[in-house]
Design a protein around this motif. Structure first.
Motif, short mmCIF file in Angstrom:
data_model
loop_
_atom_site.label_atom_id
_atom_site.label_comp_id
_atom_site.label_asym_id
_atom_site.label_seq_id
_atom_site.Cartn_x
_atom_site.Cartn_y
_atom_site.Cartn_z
N GLY A 68 0.80 -1.22 0.00
CA GLY A 68 0.00 0.00 0.00
C GLY A 68 0.83 1.27 0.00
N LEU A 69 0.53 2.14 0.96
CA LEU A 69 1.21 3.44 1.11
C LEU A 69 1.87 3.48 2.48
CD1 LEU A 69 -1.69 5.77 -0.14
CD2 LEU A 69 0.24 4.94 -1.49
N PRO A 70 3.10 2.98 2.60
CA PRO A 70 3.73 2.87 3.93
C PRO A 70 3.85 4.19 4.68
CG PRO A 70 4.94 1.55 2.34
CD PRO A 70 3.92 2.35 1.55
N THR A 71 4.02 5.32 3.97
CA THR A 71 4.25 6.59 4.65
C THR A 71 3.00 7.47 4.68
OG1 THR A 71 5.04 7.63 2.61
CG2 THR A 71 6.68 6.55 4.02
N LYS A 72 1.84 6.94 4.27
CA LYS A 72 0.60 7.72 4.25
C LYS A 72 -0.41 7.14 5.23
CE LYS A 72 2.16 10.39 0.98
NZ LYS A 72 2.55 11.79 1.29
N THR A 73 -1.32 8.00 5.68
CA THR A 73 -2.25 7.58 6.74
C THR A 73 -3.56 7.03 6.18
OG1 THR A 73 -3.12 8.26 8.89
CG2 THR A 73 -3.43 9.80 7.06
N GLU A 74 -4.20 6.18 6.97
CA GLU A 74 -5.50 5.60 6.65
C GLU A 74 -6.02 4.97 7.93
OE1 GLU A 74 -5.89 4.38 2.39
OE2 GLU A 74 -6.37 2.44 3.28
N GLN A 75 -7.31 4.76 8.03
CA GLN A 75 -7.85 4.01 9.19
C GLN A 75 -8.75 2.88 8.68
OE1 GLN A 75 -11.14 7.53 10.30
NE2 GLN A 75 -9.90 6.70 11.91
N ALA A 76 -8.15 2.06 7.84
CA ALA A 76 -8.91 1.02 7.15
C ALA A 76 -8.67 -0.38 7.71
CB ALA A 76 -8.58 1.04 5.65
N ASP A 77 -8.11 -0.46 8.95
CA ASP A 77 -7.87 -1.77 9.56
C ASP A 77 -8.90 -2.12 10.62
OD1 ASP A 77 -5.62 -1.75 7.98
OD2 ASP A 77 -4.18 -1.57 9.61
N LEU A 78 -9.98 -1.33 10.72
CA LEU A 78 -10.96 -1.57 11.78
C LEU A 78 -11.61 -2.94 11.65
CD1 LEU A 78 -12.65 -0.78 14.21
CD2 LEU A 78 -14.13 0.56 12.69
N LEU A 79 -12.08 -3.26 10.45
CA LEU A 79 -12.75 -4.56 10.28
C LEU A 79 -11.75 -5.71 10.40
CD1 LEU A 79 -15.39 -3.86 7.48
CD2 LEU A 79 -15.66 -3.83 9.97
N GLN A 80 -10.50 -5.47 10.00
CA GLN A 80 -9.46 -6.50 10.19
C GLN A 80 -9.25 -6.75 11.68
OE1 GLN A 80 -5.42 -5.35 9.18
NE2 GLN A 80 -4.89 -7.45 8.63
N ALA A 81 -9.18 -5.69 12.47
CA ALA A 81 -9.01 -5.86 13.92
C ALA A 81 -10.23 -6.54 14.53
CB ALA A 81 -8.77 -4.52 14.59
N MET A 82 -11.39 -6.20 14.02
CA MET A 82 -12.64 -6.73 14.58
C MET A 82 -12.84 -8.21 14.23
SD MET A 82 -15.26 -5.19 16.23
CE MET A 82 -16.92 -5.63 16.73
N TYR A 83 -12.57 -8.56 12.98
CA TYR A 83 -12.98 -9.89 12.49
C TYR A 83 -11.87 -10.71 11.83
CZ TYR A 83 -17.68 -7.86 12.97
OH TYR A 83 -18.81 -7.27 13.45
N GLY A 84 -10.65 -10.18 11.75
CA GLY A 84 -9.65 -10.83 10.90
C GLY A 84 -8.98 -12.05 11.48
N ARG A 85 -9.76 -12.99 11.99
CA ARG A 85 -9.24 -14.25 12.52
C ARG A 85 -10.23 -15.37 12.20
NH1 ARG A 85 -8.61 -10.08 15.28
NH2 ARG A 85 -10.69 -10.16 16.20
N ASN A 86 -9.76 -16.61 12.21
CA ASN A 86 -10.70 -17.71 12.01
C ASN A 86 -11.50 -17.96 13.28
OD1 ASN A 86 -8.06 -18.77 13.03
ND2 ASN A 86 -9.23 -20.68 13.20
N GLY A 87 -12.72 -18.44 13.09
CA GLY A 87 -13.57 -18.76 14.23
C GLY A 87 -14.09 -17.51 14.92
N GLU A 88 -14.79 -17.72 16.01
CA GLU A 88 -15.29 -16.62 16.84
C GLU A 88 -14.15 -16.22 17.79
OE1 GLU A 88 -18.05 -15.03 16.59
OE2 GLU A 88 -19.20 -16.32 15.24
N ALA A 89 -13.45 -15.14 17.44
CA ALA A 89 -12.26 -14.74 18.20
C ALA A 89 -12.35 -13.26 18.55
CB ALA A 89 -10.99 -15.04 17.39
N PRO A 90 -13.19 -12.90 19.51
CA PRO A 90 -13.41 -11.48 19.83
C PRO A 90 -12.21 -10.85 20.51
CG PRO A 90 -14.57 -12.87 21.41
CD PRO A 90 -14.01 -13.80 20.37
N VAL A 91 -11.85 -9.64 20.08
CA VAL A 91 -10.73 -8.90 20.66
C VAL A 91 -11.18 -7.46 20.90
CG1 VAL A 91 -8.37 -8.06 20.29
CG2 VAL A 91 -9.01 -10.35 19.50
N PRO A 92 -10.97 -6.93 22.10
CA PRO A 92 -11.30 -5.52 22.35
C PRO A 92 -10.47 -4.58 21.48
CG PRO A 92 -10.85 -6.70 24.40
CD PRO A 92 -10.44 -7.59 23.29
N ILE A 93 -11.02 -3.41 21.16
CA ILE A 93 -10.34 -2.42 20.31
C ILE A 93 -10.42 -1.05 20.97
CG2 ILE A 93 -10.24 -1.33 18.03
CD1 ILE A 93 -11.75 -3.80 16.93
N VAL A 94 -9.25 -0.41 21.10
CA VAL A 94 -9.13 0.94 21.66
C VAL A 94 -8.48 1.81 20.61
CG1 VAL A 94 -8.04 2.32 23.48
CG2 VAL A 94 -8.92 0.03 24.02
N ALA A 95 -8.97 3.06 20.45
CA ALA A 95 -8.41 3.96 19.43
C ALA A 95 -8.17 5.34 20.02
CB ALA A 95 -9.35 4.05 18.22
#
Length: 387
Positions: A117-144
């Motif tokens: 992607g753009l290593p030196t540019k900003t984005e906040q497009a990892d929210l769904l990856q943090a929320m759901y990006g694992r196999n199975g039901e694997a809930p993880v808290p998220i702080v921003a």
């Protein structure tokens, strides 16, 4: 009043991690692989061995989080730092941490994607990856965090959740916060939270025949956290691994009812995390709410100020906790005729809000590698008010 200094987001985050280790009275362990824009945290923490910090620059992303999870098992406050591409590689071990129910901080300094992607540019497009990006039901808290200085408090908050509830926790910063800076009031030590936890010290369960044993998955009734037993503690030997555990004993279990119970219990533990209610800034009883998260706080706040100066009423709320959401969020959203969600992605928070609360949240999106500008946001929000 107080003593102020200028601080960047990554430096504030590093200081927050050090403070969390001291407040928890635990050694701080960072297992990390260098990646833009997160490498500053590794560089900074490597300078503070005098505060009980140990840093390990691993050969790759997977080794970094694997070492960190091992340190968590050994009784450290464990951290791994990365950006979006690294989270993809770490996802298997994050799932293992969910299964082991050990405290682990995953710091994701987001950047433009996908792939390299753009290593030196900003984005906040990892929210769904943090929320759901694992196999199975694997809930993880998220702080921003919302500002560079807020990265300090967000790190302490993420550590509180991880230690109290024995869970991995995502902290989602981004390149804009990481490299941005602002005045930061240096906190008084007595104002920092007490993060100390009790390690398991002996048997915690009595069998039918009166024998006292240690059950590694016997839970605290309030937090649903399991005991944290440091290897080498006499009598507390127990099995860990990624295969499903039997409730209580931690033995391997393929029982259908047990798996159903454990999946639901892990979810209930995350759902029950104690977080503050979301606060709404609405001095004029507006009909439109602008809802943000993360680094959009600065431009949203500036845009809201412009609109109010021009006599246009608008309400503002900003989320620090994205999993679980604040308890009062649904009630807040239903107060307003329109909800606008500006994000540096294609509408990830808006998708979550619409799904959970059945609110017709309107997205305003930008993915050009740069933060929003206040004037641009003010124009978009004024159009939303008039629509």
């Amino acid at each position: 009043t107080g003593t102020y200094r200028n601080i960047s987001g990554n430096l504030a985050l590093a200081y927050g991690l050090i403070a969390a280790g001291r407040q928890a009275d635990l050694p701080l362990y960072l297992g990390s692989y260098p990646i833009t824009p997160a490498s500053d945290i590794l560089h900074e923490l490597s300078r503070h061995k005098n505060f009980g910090v140990r840093t390990f620059q691993a050969e790759d992303e997977i080794a970094g989080i694997g070492a960190a999870l091992g340190a968590a098992f050994g009784g450290s406050l464990a951290v791994t730092t990365t950006s979006g591409p690294g989270v993809a590689l770490k996802s298997e071990t994050i799932g293992l941490a969910v299964s082991l129910e050990l405290p682990l901080l995953i710091i994701d300094i987001q950047r433009g994607g996908p792939s390299t992607g753009l290593p030196t540019k900003t984005e906040q497009a990892d929210l769904l990856q943090a929320m759901y990006g694992r196999n199975g039901e694997a809930p993880v808290p998220i702080v921003a965090p919302r500002t560079p200085a807020d990265c300090f408090d967000a790190a302490l908050d993420a550590a509180r959740i991880a230690l109290t509830y024995r869970t991995p926790v995502f902290l989602l910063s981004d390149g804009y916060l990481a490299n941005g800076s602002e005045p930061w009031r240096i906190p008084e030590l007595d104002q920092l939270p007490d993060l100390r936890v009790q390690f398991a010290a002996g048997p915690n369960h009595e069998l039918a025949d009166g024998t006292e044993v240690f059950w590694p998955y016997k839970r605290d009734p309030q937090t649903l956290a399991r005991p944290w037993a440091v290897p080498g503690t006499p009598g507390l030997e127990h099995r860990i691994g990624g295969i499903e555990k039997q409730d209580g004993t931690g033995n391997i279990s393929y029982d259908p009812a047990n798996h159903d119970f454990m999946v639901r219990t892990r979810q209930a533990k995350i759902d029950g995390i104690q977080i503050p209610d979301v606060e709404v800034d609405d001095p004029a009883q507006a009909k439109t709410l602008v809802l943000g998260w993360g680094s959009t706080y600065g431009p949203i706040t500036a845009a809201v100020r412009r609109l109010r100066t021009a006599g246009r009423p608008i309400a503002q709320a900003h989320l620090r906790h994205l999993n679980p959401f604040p308890r009062n969020l649904g009630e807040v959203l239903k107060r307003y005729d329109k909800v606008v969600v500006p994000e540096m992605n294609l509408g990830q928070l808006a998708t979550l809000i619409r799904a959970k609360y059945l609110v017709d949240a309107h997205s305003y999106n930008q993915v050009n590698g740069m933060p929003f500008k206040a004037e641009q946001l003010a124009t978009a929000l004024e159009e939303a008010i008039d629509a």
